[in-house]
Design a protein around this motif. Structure first.
Motif, mmCIF file in Angstrom:
data_model
loop_
_atom_site.group_PDB
_atom_site.id
_atom_site.type_symbol
_atom_site.label_atom_id
_atom_site.label_comp_id
_atom_site.label_asym_id
_atom_site.label_seq_id
_atom_site.Cartn_x
_atom_site.Cartn_y
_atom_site.Cartn_z
ATOM 1 N N THR A 251 43.874 44.928 33.668
ATOM 2 C CA THR A 251 42.001 45.604 34.274
ATOM 3 C C THR A 251 41.697 45.227 35.087
ATOM 4 O O THR A 251 41.532 45.357 35.850
ATOM 5 C CB THR A 251 41.969 46.573 32.865
ATOM 6 O OG1 THR A 251 43.155 46.966 31.990
ATOM 7 C CG2 THR A 251 40.538 47.819 33.882
ATOM 8 N N PHE B 109 40.306 46.108 39.212
ATOM 9 C CA PHE B 109 39.398 46.388 39.677
ATOM 10 C C PHE B 109 38.240 45.399 39.734
ATOM 11 O O PHE B 109 37.403 46.090 41.135
ATOM 12 C CB PHE B 109 38.418 46.904 37.888
ATOM 13 C CG PHE B 109 39.171 48.578 37.631
ATOM 14 C CD1 PHE B 109 38.837 49.287 38.656
ATOM 15 C CD2 PHE B 109 40.590 48.682 37.010
ATOM 16 C CE1 PHE B 109 39.024 51.120 38.680
ATOM 17 C CE2 PHE B 109 40.959 49.728 36.849
ATOM 18 C CZ PHE B 109 40.012 51.210 36.980
ATOM 19 N N ILE C 296 38.719 54.604 44.666
ATOM 20 C CA ILE C 296 39.495 54.647 44.434
ATOM 21 C C ILE C 296 40.230 55.447 42.760
ATOM 22 O O ILE C 296 38.778 55.483 41.917
ATOM 23 C CB ILE C 296 39.142 53.067 42.924
ATOM 24 C CG1 ILE C 296 38.510 51.919 43.698
ATOM 25 C CG2 ILE C 296 40.166 52.880 41.450
ATOM 26 C CD1 ILE C 296 38.196 50.889 43.380
ATOM 27 N N TYR D 232 42.386 56.327 39.789
ATOM 28 C CA TYR D 232 43.106 55.671 38.508
ATOM 29 C C TYR D 232 43.895 56.462 37.866
ATOM 30 O O TYR D 232 43.988 57.344 37.449
ATOM 31 C CB TYR D 232 42.368 55.197 37.471
ATOM 32 C CG TYR D 232 42.766 54.068 36.590
ATOM 33 C CD1 TYR D 232 43.520 52.640 35.824
ATOM 34 C CD2 TYR D 232 43.275 55.137 35.278
ATOM 35 C CE1 TYR D 232 44.180 52.643 35.297
ATOM 36 C CE2 TYR D 232 42.854 54.329 34.073
ATOM 37 C CZ TYR D 232 43.369 53.014 34.215
ATOM 38 O OH TYR D 232 43.974 52.757 32.768
ATOM 39 N N ALA E 92 46.675 57.064 34.763
ATOM 40 C CA ALA E 92 46.956 56.620 33.465
ATOM 41 C C ALA E 92 47.653 57.820 32.642
ATOM 42 O O ALA E 92 48.044 58.740 32.328
ATOM 43 C CB ALA E 92 46.472 55.840 32.741
ATOM 44 N N ILE F 161 42.789 56.819 29.243
ATOM 45 C CA ILE F 161 41.279 56.506 30.363
ATOM 46 C C ILE F 161 40.569 56.853 29.199
ATOM 47 O O ILE F 161 39.842 56.195 29.937
ATOM 48 C CB ILE F 161 42.190 57.739 30.551
ATOM 49 C CG1 ILE F 161 43.238 58.334 32.024
ATOM 50 C CG2 ILE F 161 40.920 58.333 31.262
ATOM 51 C CD1 ILE F 161 43.156 59.344 32.366
ATOM 52 N N GLN G 27 39.416 52.839 28.846
ATOM 53 C CA GLN G 27 39.353 52.080 30.001
ATOM 54 C C GLN G 27 37.900 52.869 30.932
ATOM 55 O O GLN G 27 36.916 51.861 30.984
ATOM 56 C CB GLN G 27 40.164 52.014 31.699
ATOM 57 C CG GLN G 27 42.094 52.064 30.563
ATOM 58 C CD GLN G 27 41.745 50.372 31.106
ATOM 59 O OE1 GLN G 27 40.818 49.438 30.471
ATOM 60 N NE2 GLN G 27 42.386 49.544 31.125
ATOM 61 N N VAL H 173 35.075 56.173 40.766
ATOM 62 C CA VAL H 173 36.308 55.982 40.309
ATOM 63 C C VAL H 173 36.145 57.402 39.921
ATOM 64 O O VAL H 173 35.684 57.826 38.887
ATOM 65 C CB VAL H 173 36.345 54.827 39.212
ATOM 66 C CG1 VAL H 173 37.716 54.497 38.600
ATOM 67 C CG2 VAL H 173 36.174 53.355 39.954
ATOM 68 N N GLN I 66 39.361 58.657 37.197
ATOM 69 C CA GLN I 66 40.743 58.468 36.258
ATOM 70 C C GLN I 66 41.145 59.519 35.749
ATOM 71 O O GLN I 66 40.330 60.314 35.429
ATOM 72 C CB GLN I 66 39.620 57.678 35.338
ATOM 73 C CG GLN I 66 39.207 55.949 34.845
ATOM 74 C CD GLN I 66 38.844 55.833 33.606
ATOM 75 O OE1 GLN I 66 37.819 56.149 33.667
ATOM 76 N NE2 GLN I 66 38.803 54.296 33.462
ATOM 77 N N ILE J 84 45.381 53.239 41.770
ATOM 78 C CA ILE J 84 45.759 51.990 40.384
ATOM 79 C C ILE J 84 46.459 53.116 39.861
ATOM 80 O O ILE J 84 45.905 53.548 38.612
ATOM 81 C CB ILE J 84 44.567 51.685 40.027
ATOM 82 C CG1 ILE J 84 43.686 50.063 40.778
ATOM 83 C CG2 ILE J 84 44.666 50.708 38.452
ATOM 84 C CD1 ILE J 84 42.312 50.183 40.621
ATOM 85 N N ASP K 2 48.059 52.690 36.080
ATOM 86 C CA ASP K 2 48.177 51.951 34.910
ATOM 87 C C ASP K 2 49.422 52.227 33.976
ATOM 88 O O ASP K 2 50.263 52.973 34.210
ATOM 89 C CB ASP K 2 46.546 52.392 33.692
ATOM 90 C CG ASP K 2 46.995 50.829 32.396
ATOM 91 O OD1 ASP K 2 47.586 49.909 32.748
ATOM 92 O OD2 ASP K 2 46.039 50.644 32.254
ATOM 93 N N ARG L 155 47.982 50.453 46.798
ATOM 94 C CA ARG L 155 47.426 50.532 45.631
ATOM 95 C C ARG L 155 48.403 49.322 44.436
ATOM 96 O O ARG L 155 49.077 48.138 44.655
ATOM 97 C CB ARG L 155 49.495 51.525 44.824
ATOM 98 C CG ARG L 155 49.483 52.983 46.297
ATOM 99 C CD ARG L 155 51.506 53.640 45.710
ATOM 100 N NE ARG L 155 51.339 54.700 46.822
ATOM 101 C CZ ARG L 155 52.512 55.454 47.021
ATOM 102 N NH1 ARG L 155 53.202 54.796 46.740
ATOM 103 N NH2 ARG L 155 52.295 56.475 47.918
#
Length: 740
Positions: free
Chosen positions: A53, A57, A74, A76, A78, A84, A87, A124, A126, A154, A156, A187
């Motif tokens: 991670t 990041f 960003i 993210y 998941a 989530i 993180q 960011v 998520q 990103i 995950d 990516r």
């Protein structure tokens, strides 16, 4: 500190110093190099708790802090809300002093926080694939403002997406999102368990023209393994000590440990923890037990996660795939696995949950099988097939680091339906040509023919899921509106009808089957007796009961790969003594090897069991096994035939099946001759697969019927089965080598 460390933003360097890091580790160094010095996508693969991670990041945050984007910088993605949330807290600490906001977006996040991001998109985001689908469908007017200057995506747990409908959904979402973005975001994929980097690179770069660099962490971890075998537990249900040795074994192996007991099904997780609690109460030891799976209420799952992470003493949690992902659960000392995991990839993921902070990873397997005690029983029933599968999976990983390659579908019709409906709904109205141009140019649908696409569109028009306007445009029809207006539309996985289980005013979980008053059941690792049922509101009211639980089903939901069956066969005929086998397991393997040599299982596939009964051991995974059965049923099972007919009578998939022959004395030879005649007769997949039973066949391959298959014509589903699940060339090569 290295030169890459000095290229990080000042607030990140300050964070590193405060965290008392001596240096960036190897994968963090390499990740910085790829992000700072190349234009590539990045695939990061390394063990659990190896700093992936941070490796993703730290350089990405440096890029957006030095050149702040005019939108979210960003994205993210998941697979789980819990991941989530986990993180989020890690990122929030890192970004507090930098002025870079981080926002979670999923079904449990308050609308006020989402509105704040909509007003001021930055930093960011998520998000889960389901929430991303909702955003693309319902907020398309905001997408330029939200993502116009996006720099990084990103993803995950890449392995959890590859080869799945959710993975196709993510790739489609990224391609749809691109038309709202001025930049070409890079990516970054993260995974602890990847067998084939080439496939993962191809998946991560799908729909883009960028190369993907791989940064892989070395595997040096010590492993402690144990495999023990017991007969399937059969319990009396009154309040008495356990006579079956399985439950005391599990209790002792988890006693005093911070431990997860993994199973493949929710029923098993609940039953195991219920009985662990029962033994603990009998022995006067503390109740340190939790259950964690998708049917447990959110507060109870969070309680389990918190206790695992923060408790200084022992904690035991029964879990399914929900704790397989990278949620931070602190220092886990041992993993126990009930039966064989659903895949080698799952095995490695679960193994990686333990052994942090320099300690060896520990994984104890408990195999449950019902094996006859008498040697007079048919020999296939005396072979511990699931024990052999555990051995094969372990050896494939230990010897070769092999894991199953993802199944990349050529005809993902379930996803084709969802994306058609979502794209049309987000646009409001589209011409058929514009819709085809957008959908069929997506990488995930590259094998779909335009004629098949047109057939599906015509079918959806007849269902009134789509409707043609007077100008010839496509809009969502009345029946389709009911589907896409439901929040469940965003998820691609099938959701069963459920009843909420209530203890007083507290919801403890859900179940999928209807129950009646006075019935006993397990939820959240406790036994309950049903007091009342409200069918209209789908509520079940329960009271706790002191009762042991009978284990009825192991939750065997895997589609086993051919390679595992081949390694099982090898395990029967090699002389290797596997050091992890405990006393019972070692004895059972010795017996199985003697049976295998006596019956020449290395050379023979068709066996005479006496009394017109035959047995076939194909050494194929589920797909080959089901295809073979389908061929026998269609071409060799003729109830009206006087001279020859095959009727299946039993077996354990995908290990073997048994059947009766009608009208023949020399059975194995005649059967095999006829089978080879059928497979060599020019049979085609189109002739083998019948449209009338295509849905049942798909359920066998995919465990549950895909969510939107019900809206797809049988003719297209047949094409999918032929393209993605039927391999007659493989079957022909195997059967032509068979002996009897």
């Amino acid at each position: 500190m290295s030169s890459n460390f000095h290229r990080l933003s000042p607030f990140i360097k300050e964070y590193v110093y405060k965290s008392n890091w001596d240096s960036l580790n190897e994968i963090q160094e390499e990740a910085c190099r790829v992000i700072f010095d190349t234009d590539d996508h990045l695939l990061l693969t390394s063990g659990t708790a190896s700093g992936k991670t941070e490796a993703a990041f730290l350089p990405a945050l440096t890029v957006i802090s030095e050149d702040p984007p005019a939108s979210i910088g960003i994205l993210y993605i998941a697979p789980m809300k819990a991941l989530i949330n986990d993180q989020f807290y890690r990122l929030d600490d890192l970004l507090k002093e930098a002025g870079i906001p981080v926002c979670c977006w999923h079904g449990d996040v308050p609308q006020s926080k989402k509105s704040r991001l909509i007003r001021n998109p930055a930093g960011v985001l998520q998000i889960t694939p389901e929430s991303m689908e909702s955003m693309l469908l319902n907020r398309n007017r905001d997408l330029v403002r939200l993502f116009g200057d996006l720099r990084f995506v990103i993803i995950d747990e890449v392995h959890a997406f590859m080869g799945s409908d959710r993975g196709i959904q993510v790739l489609c979402q990224l391609e749809r999102l691109q038309k709202y973005i001025r930049t070409r975001p890079r990516r970054i994929g993260l995974s602890a368990t990847l067998g084939d980097y080439t496939l993962a690179q191809r998946w991560l770069s799908s729909g883009t023209d960028r190369a993907t660099s791989v940064v892989s962490g070395a595997v040096h971890q010590k492993i402690r393994l144990s495999v023990e075998q017991f007969n399937m537990p059969i319990l009396e249900t009154e309040m008495s000590p356990f006579n079956d040795p399985t439950w005391p074994y599990l209790y002792e192996k988890s006693l005093g440990k911070k431990c997860i007991i993994f199973s493949n099904g929710r029923e098993v997780a609940d039953a195991v923890i219920t009985n662990m609690r029962y033994i603990a109460a009998m022995k006067g030891t503390p109740d340190i037990y939790h259950v964690h799976h998708g049917s447990i209420s959110g507060p109870l799952r969070e309680e389990a996660e918190t206790d695992m992470k923060e408790s200084e003493g022992p904690v035991v949690t029964g879990a399914t795939v929900t704790l397989e992902m990278g949620i931070d659960i602190g220092r886990l000392e041992r993993v126990i696995q009930i039966g064989a995991p659903i895949s080698v990839q799952s095995l490695v993921q679960r193994l990686g949950r333990s052994g942090r902070r320099g300690n060896p990873a520990e994984m104890f397997f408990v195999d449950w099988e019902t094996l006859p005690e008498s040697d007079a029983a048919p020999f296939p029933e005396r072979i511990p097939w699931r024990l052999l599968q555990i051995i094969a999976m372990l050896q494939l990983y230990l010897e070769e680091r092999w894991m199953e390659p993802p199944k990349i579908l050529k005809y993902p019709l379930n996803m084709l339906y969802q994306q058609i409906m979502s794209v049309v709904a987000s646009a409001g109205e589209m011409s058929p040509r514009a819709l085809a141009n957008q959908i069929l140019t997506m990488e995930s649908f590259r094998y779909i023919r335009e004629s098949d696409f047109q057939e599906l569109i015509m079918h959806l028009l007849t269902l009134n899921h789509l409707q043609l306007t007077e100008e010839g445009g496509l809009i969502i029809g009345l029946a389709g509106e009911k589907i896409i207006s439901n929040y469940k539309f965003y998820a691609v996985f099938t959701e069963e009808e459920t009843w909420s289980v209530m203890h007083g005013s507290q919801k403890i979980g859900t179940i999928e089957e209807h129950v009646k008053p006075s019935q006993y059941m397990t939820v959240a690792g406790k036994c309950w007796v049903v007091k009342a049922v409200d069918d209209q509101k789908r509520l079940i009211f329960v009271e706790e009961a002191q009762r042991k639980i009978r284990l009825l089903w192991l939750g065997d939901r895997a589609v086993v790969h051919n390679r595992i069956l081949q390694r099982m066969k090898q395990a029967l005929f090699e002389d290797t003594e596997y050091p992890y086998l405990q006393e019972n397991a070692a004895k059972q393997l010795k017996k199985a090897r003697a049976i295998a040599r006596e019956h020449a299982l290395d050379r023979i596939n068709v066996f005479d069991l006496g009394g017109s009964n035959l047995c076939v051991i194909p050494w194929m995974g589920h797909v080959g096994y089901y295809t073979l059965l389908k061929m026998i049923r269609k071409y060799m099972s003729r109830p009206d035939s006087d001279d020859f007919s095959v009727k299946k009578t039993g077996g354990i998939q995908p290990y073997y099946f048994t059947f009766k022959l009608k009208g023949e004395e020399s059975m194995p030879e005649v059967f095999l001759e006829r089978l080879k005649s059928v497979i060599n007769s020019g049979i085609t997949p189109e002739k083998l697969v019948d449209e009338k039973d295509i849905r049942q066949l798909k359920k066998q391959f995919e465990y549950k019927e895909p969510k939107y298959d019900r809206y797809v014509p049988e003719k297209l589903l047949k094409k999918q089965v032929i393209a993605d699940y039927i391999d007659l060339d493989f079957l022909k090569n195997e059967i032509n080598r068979w002996n009897c």
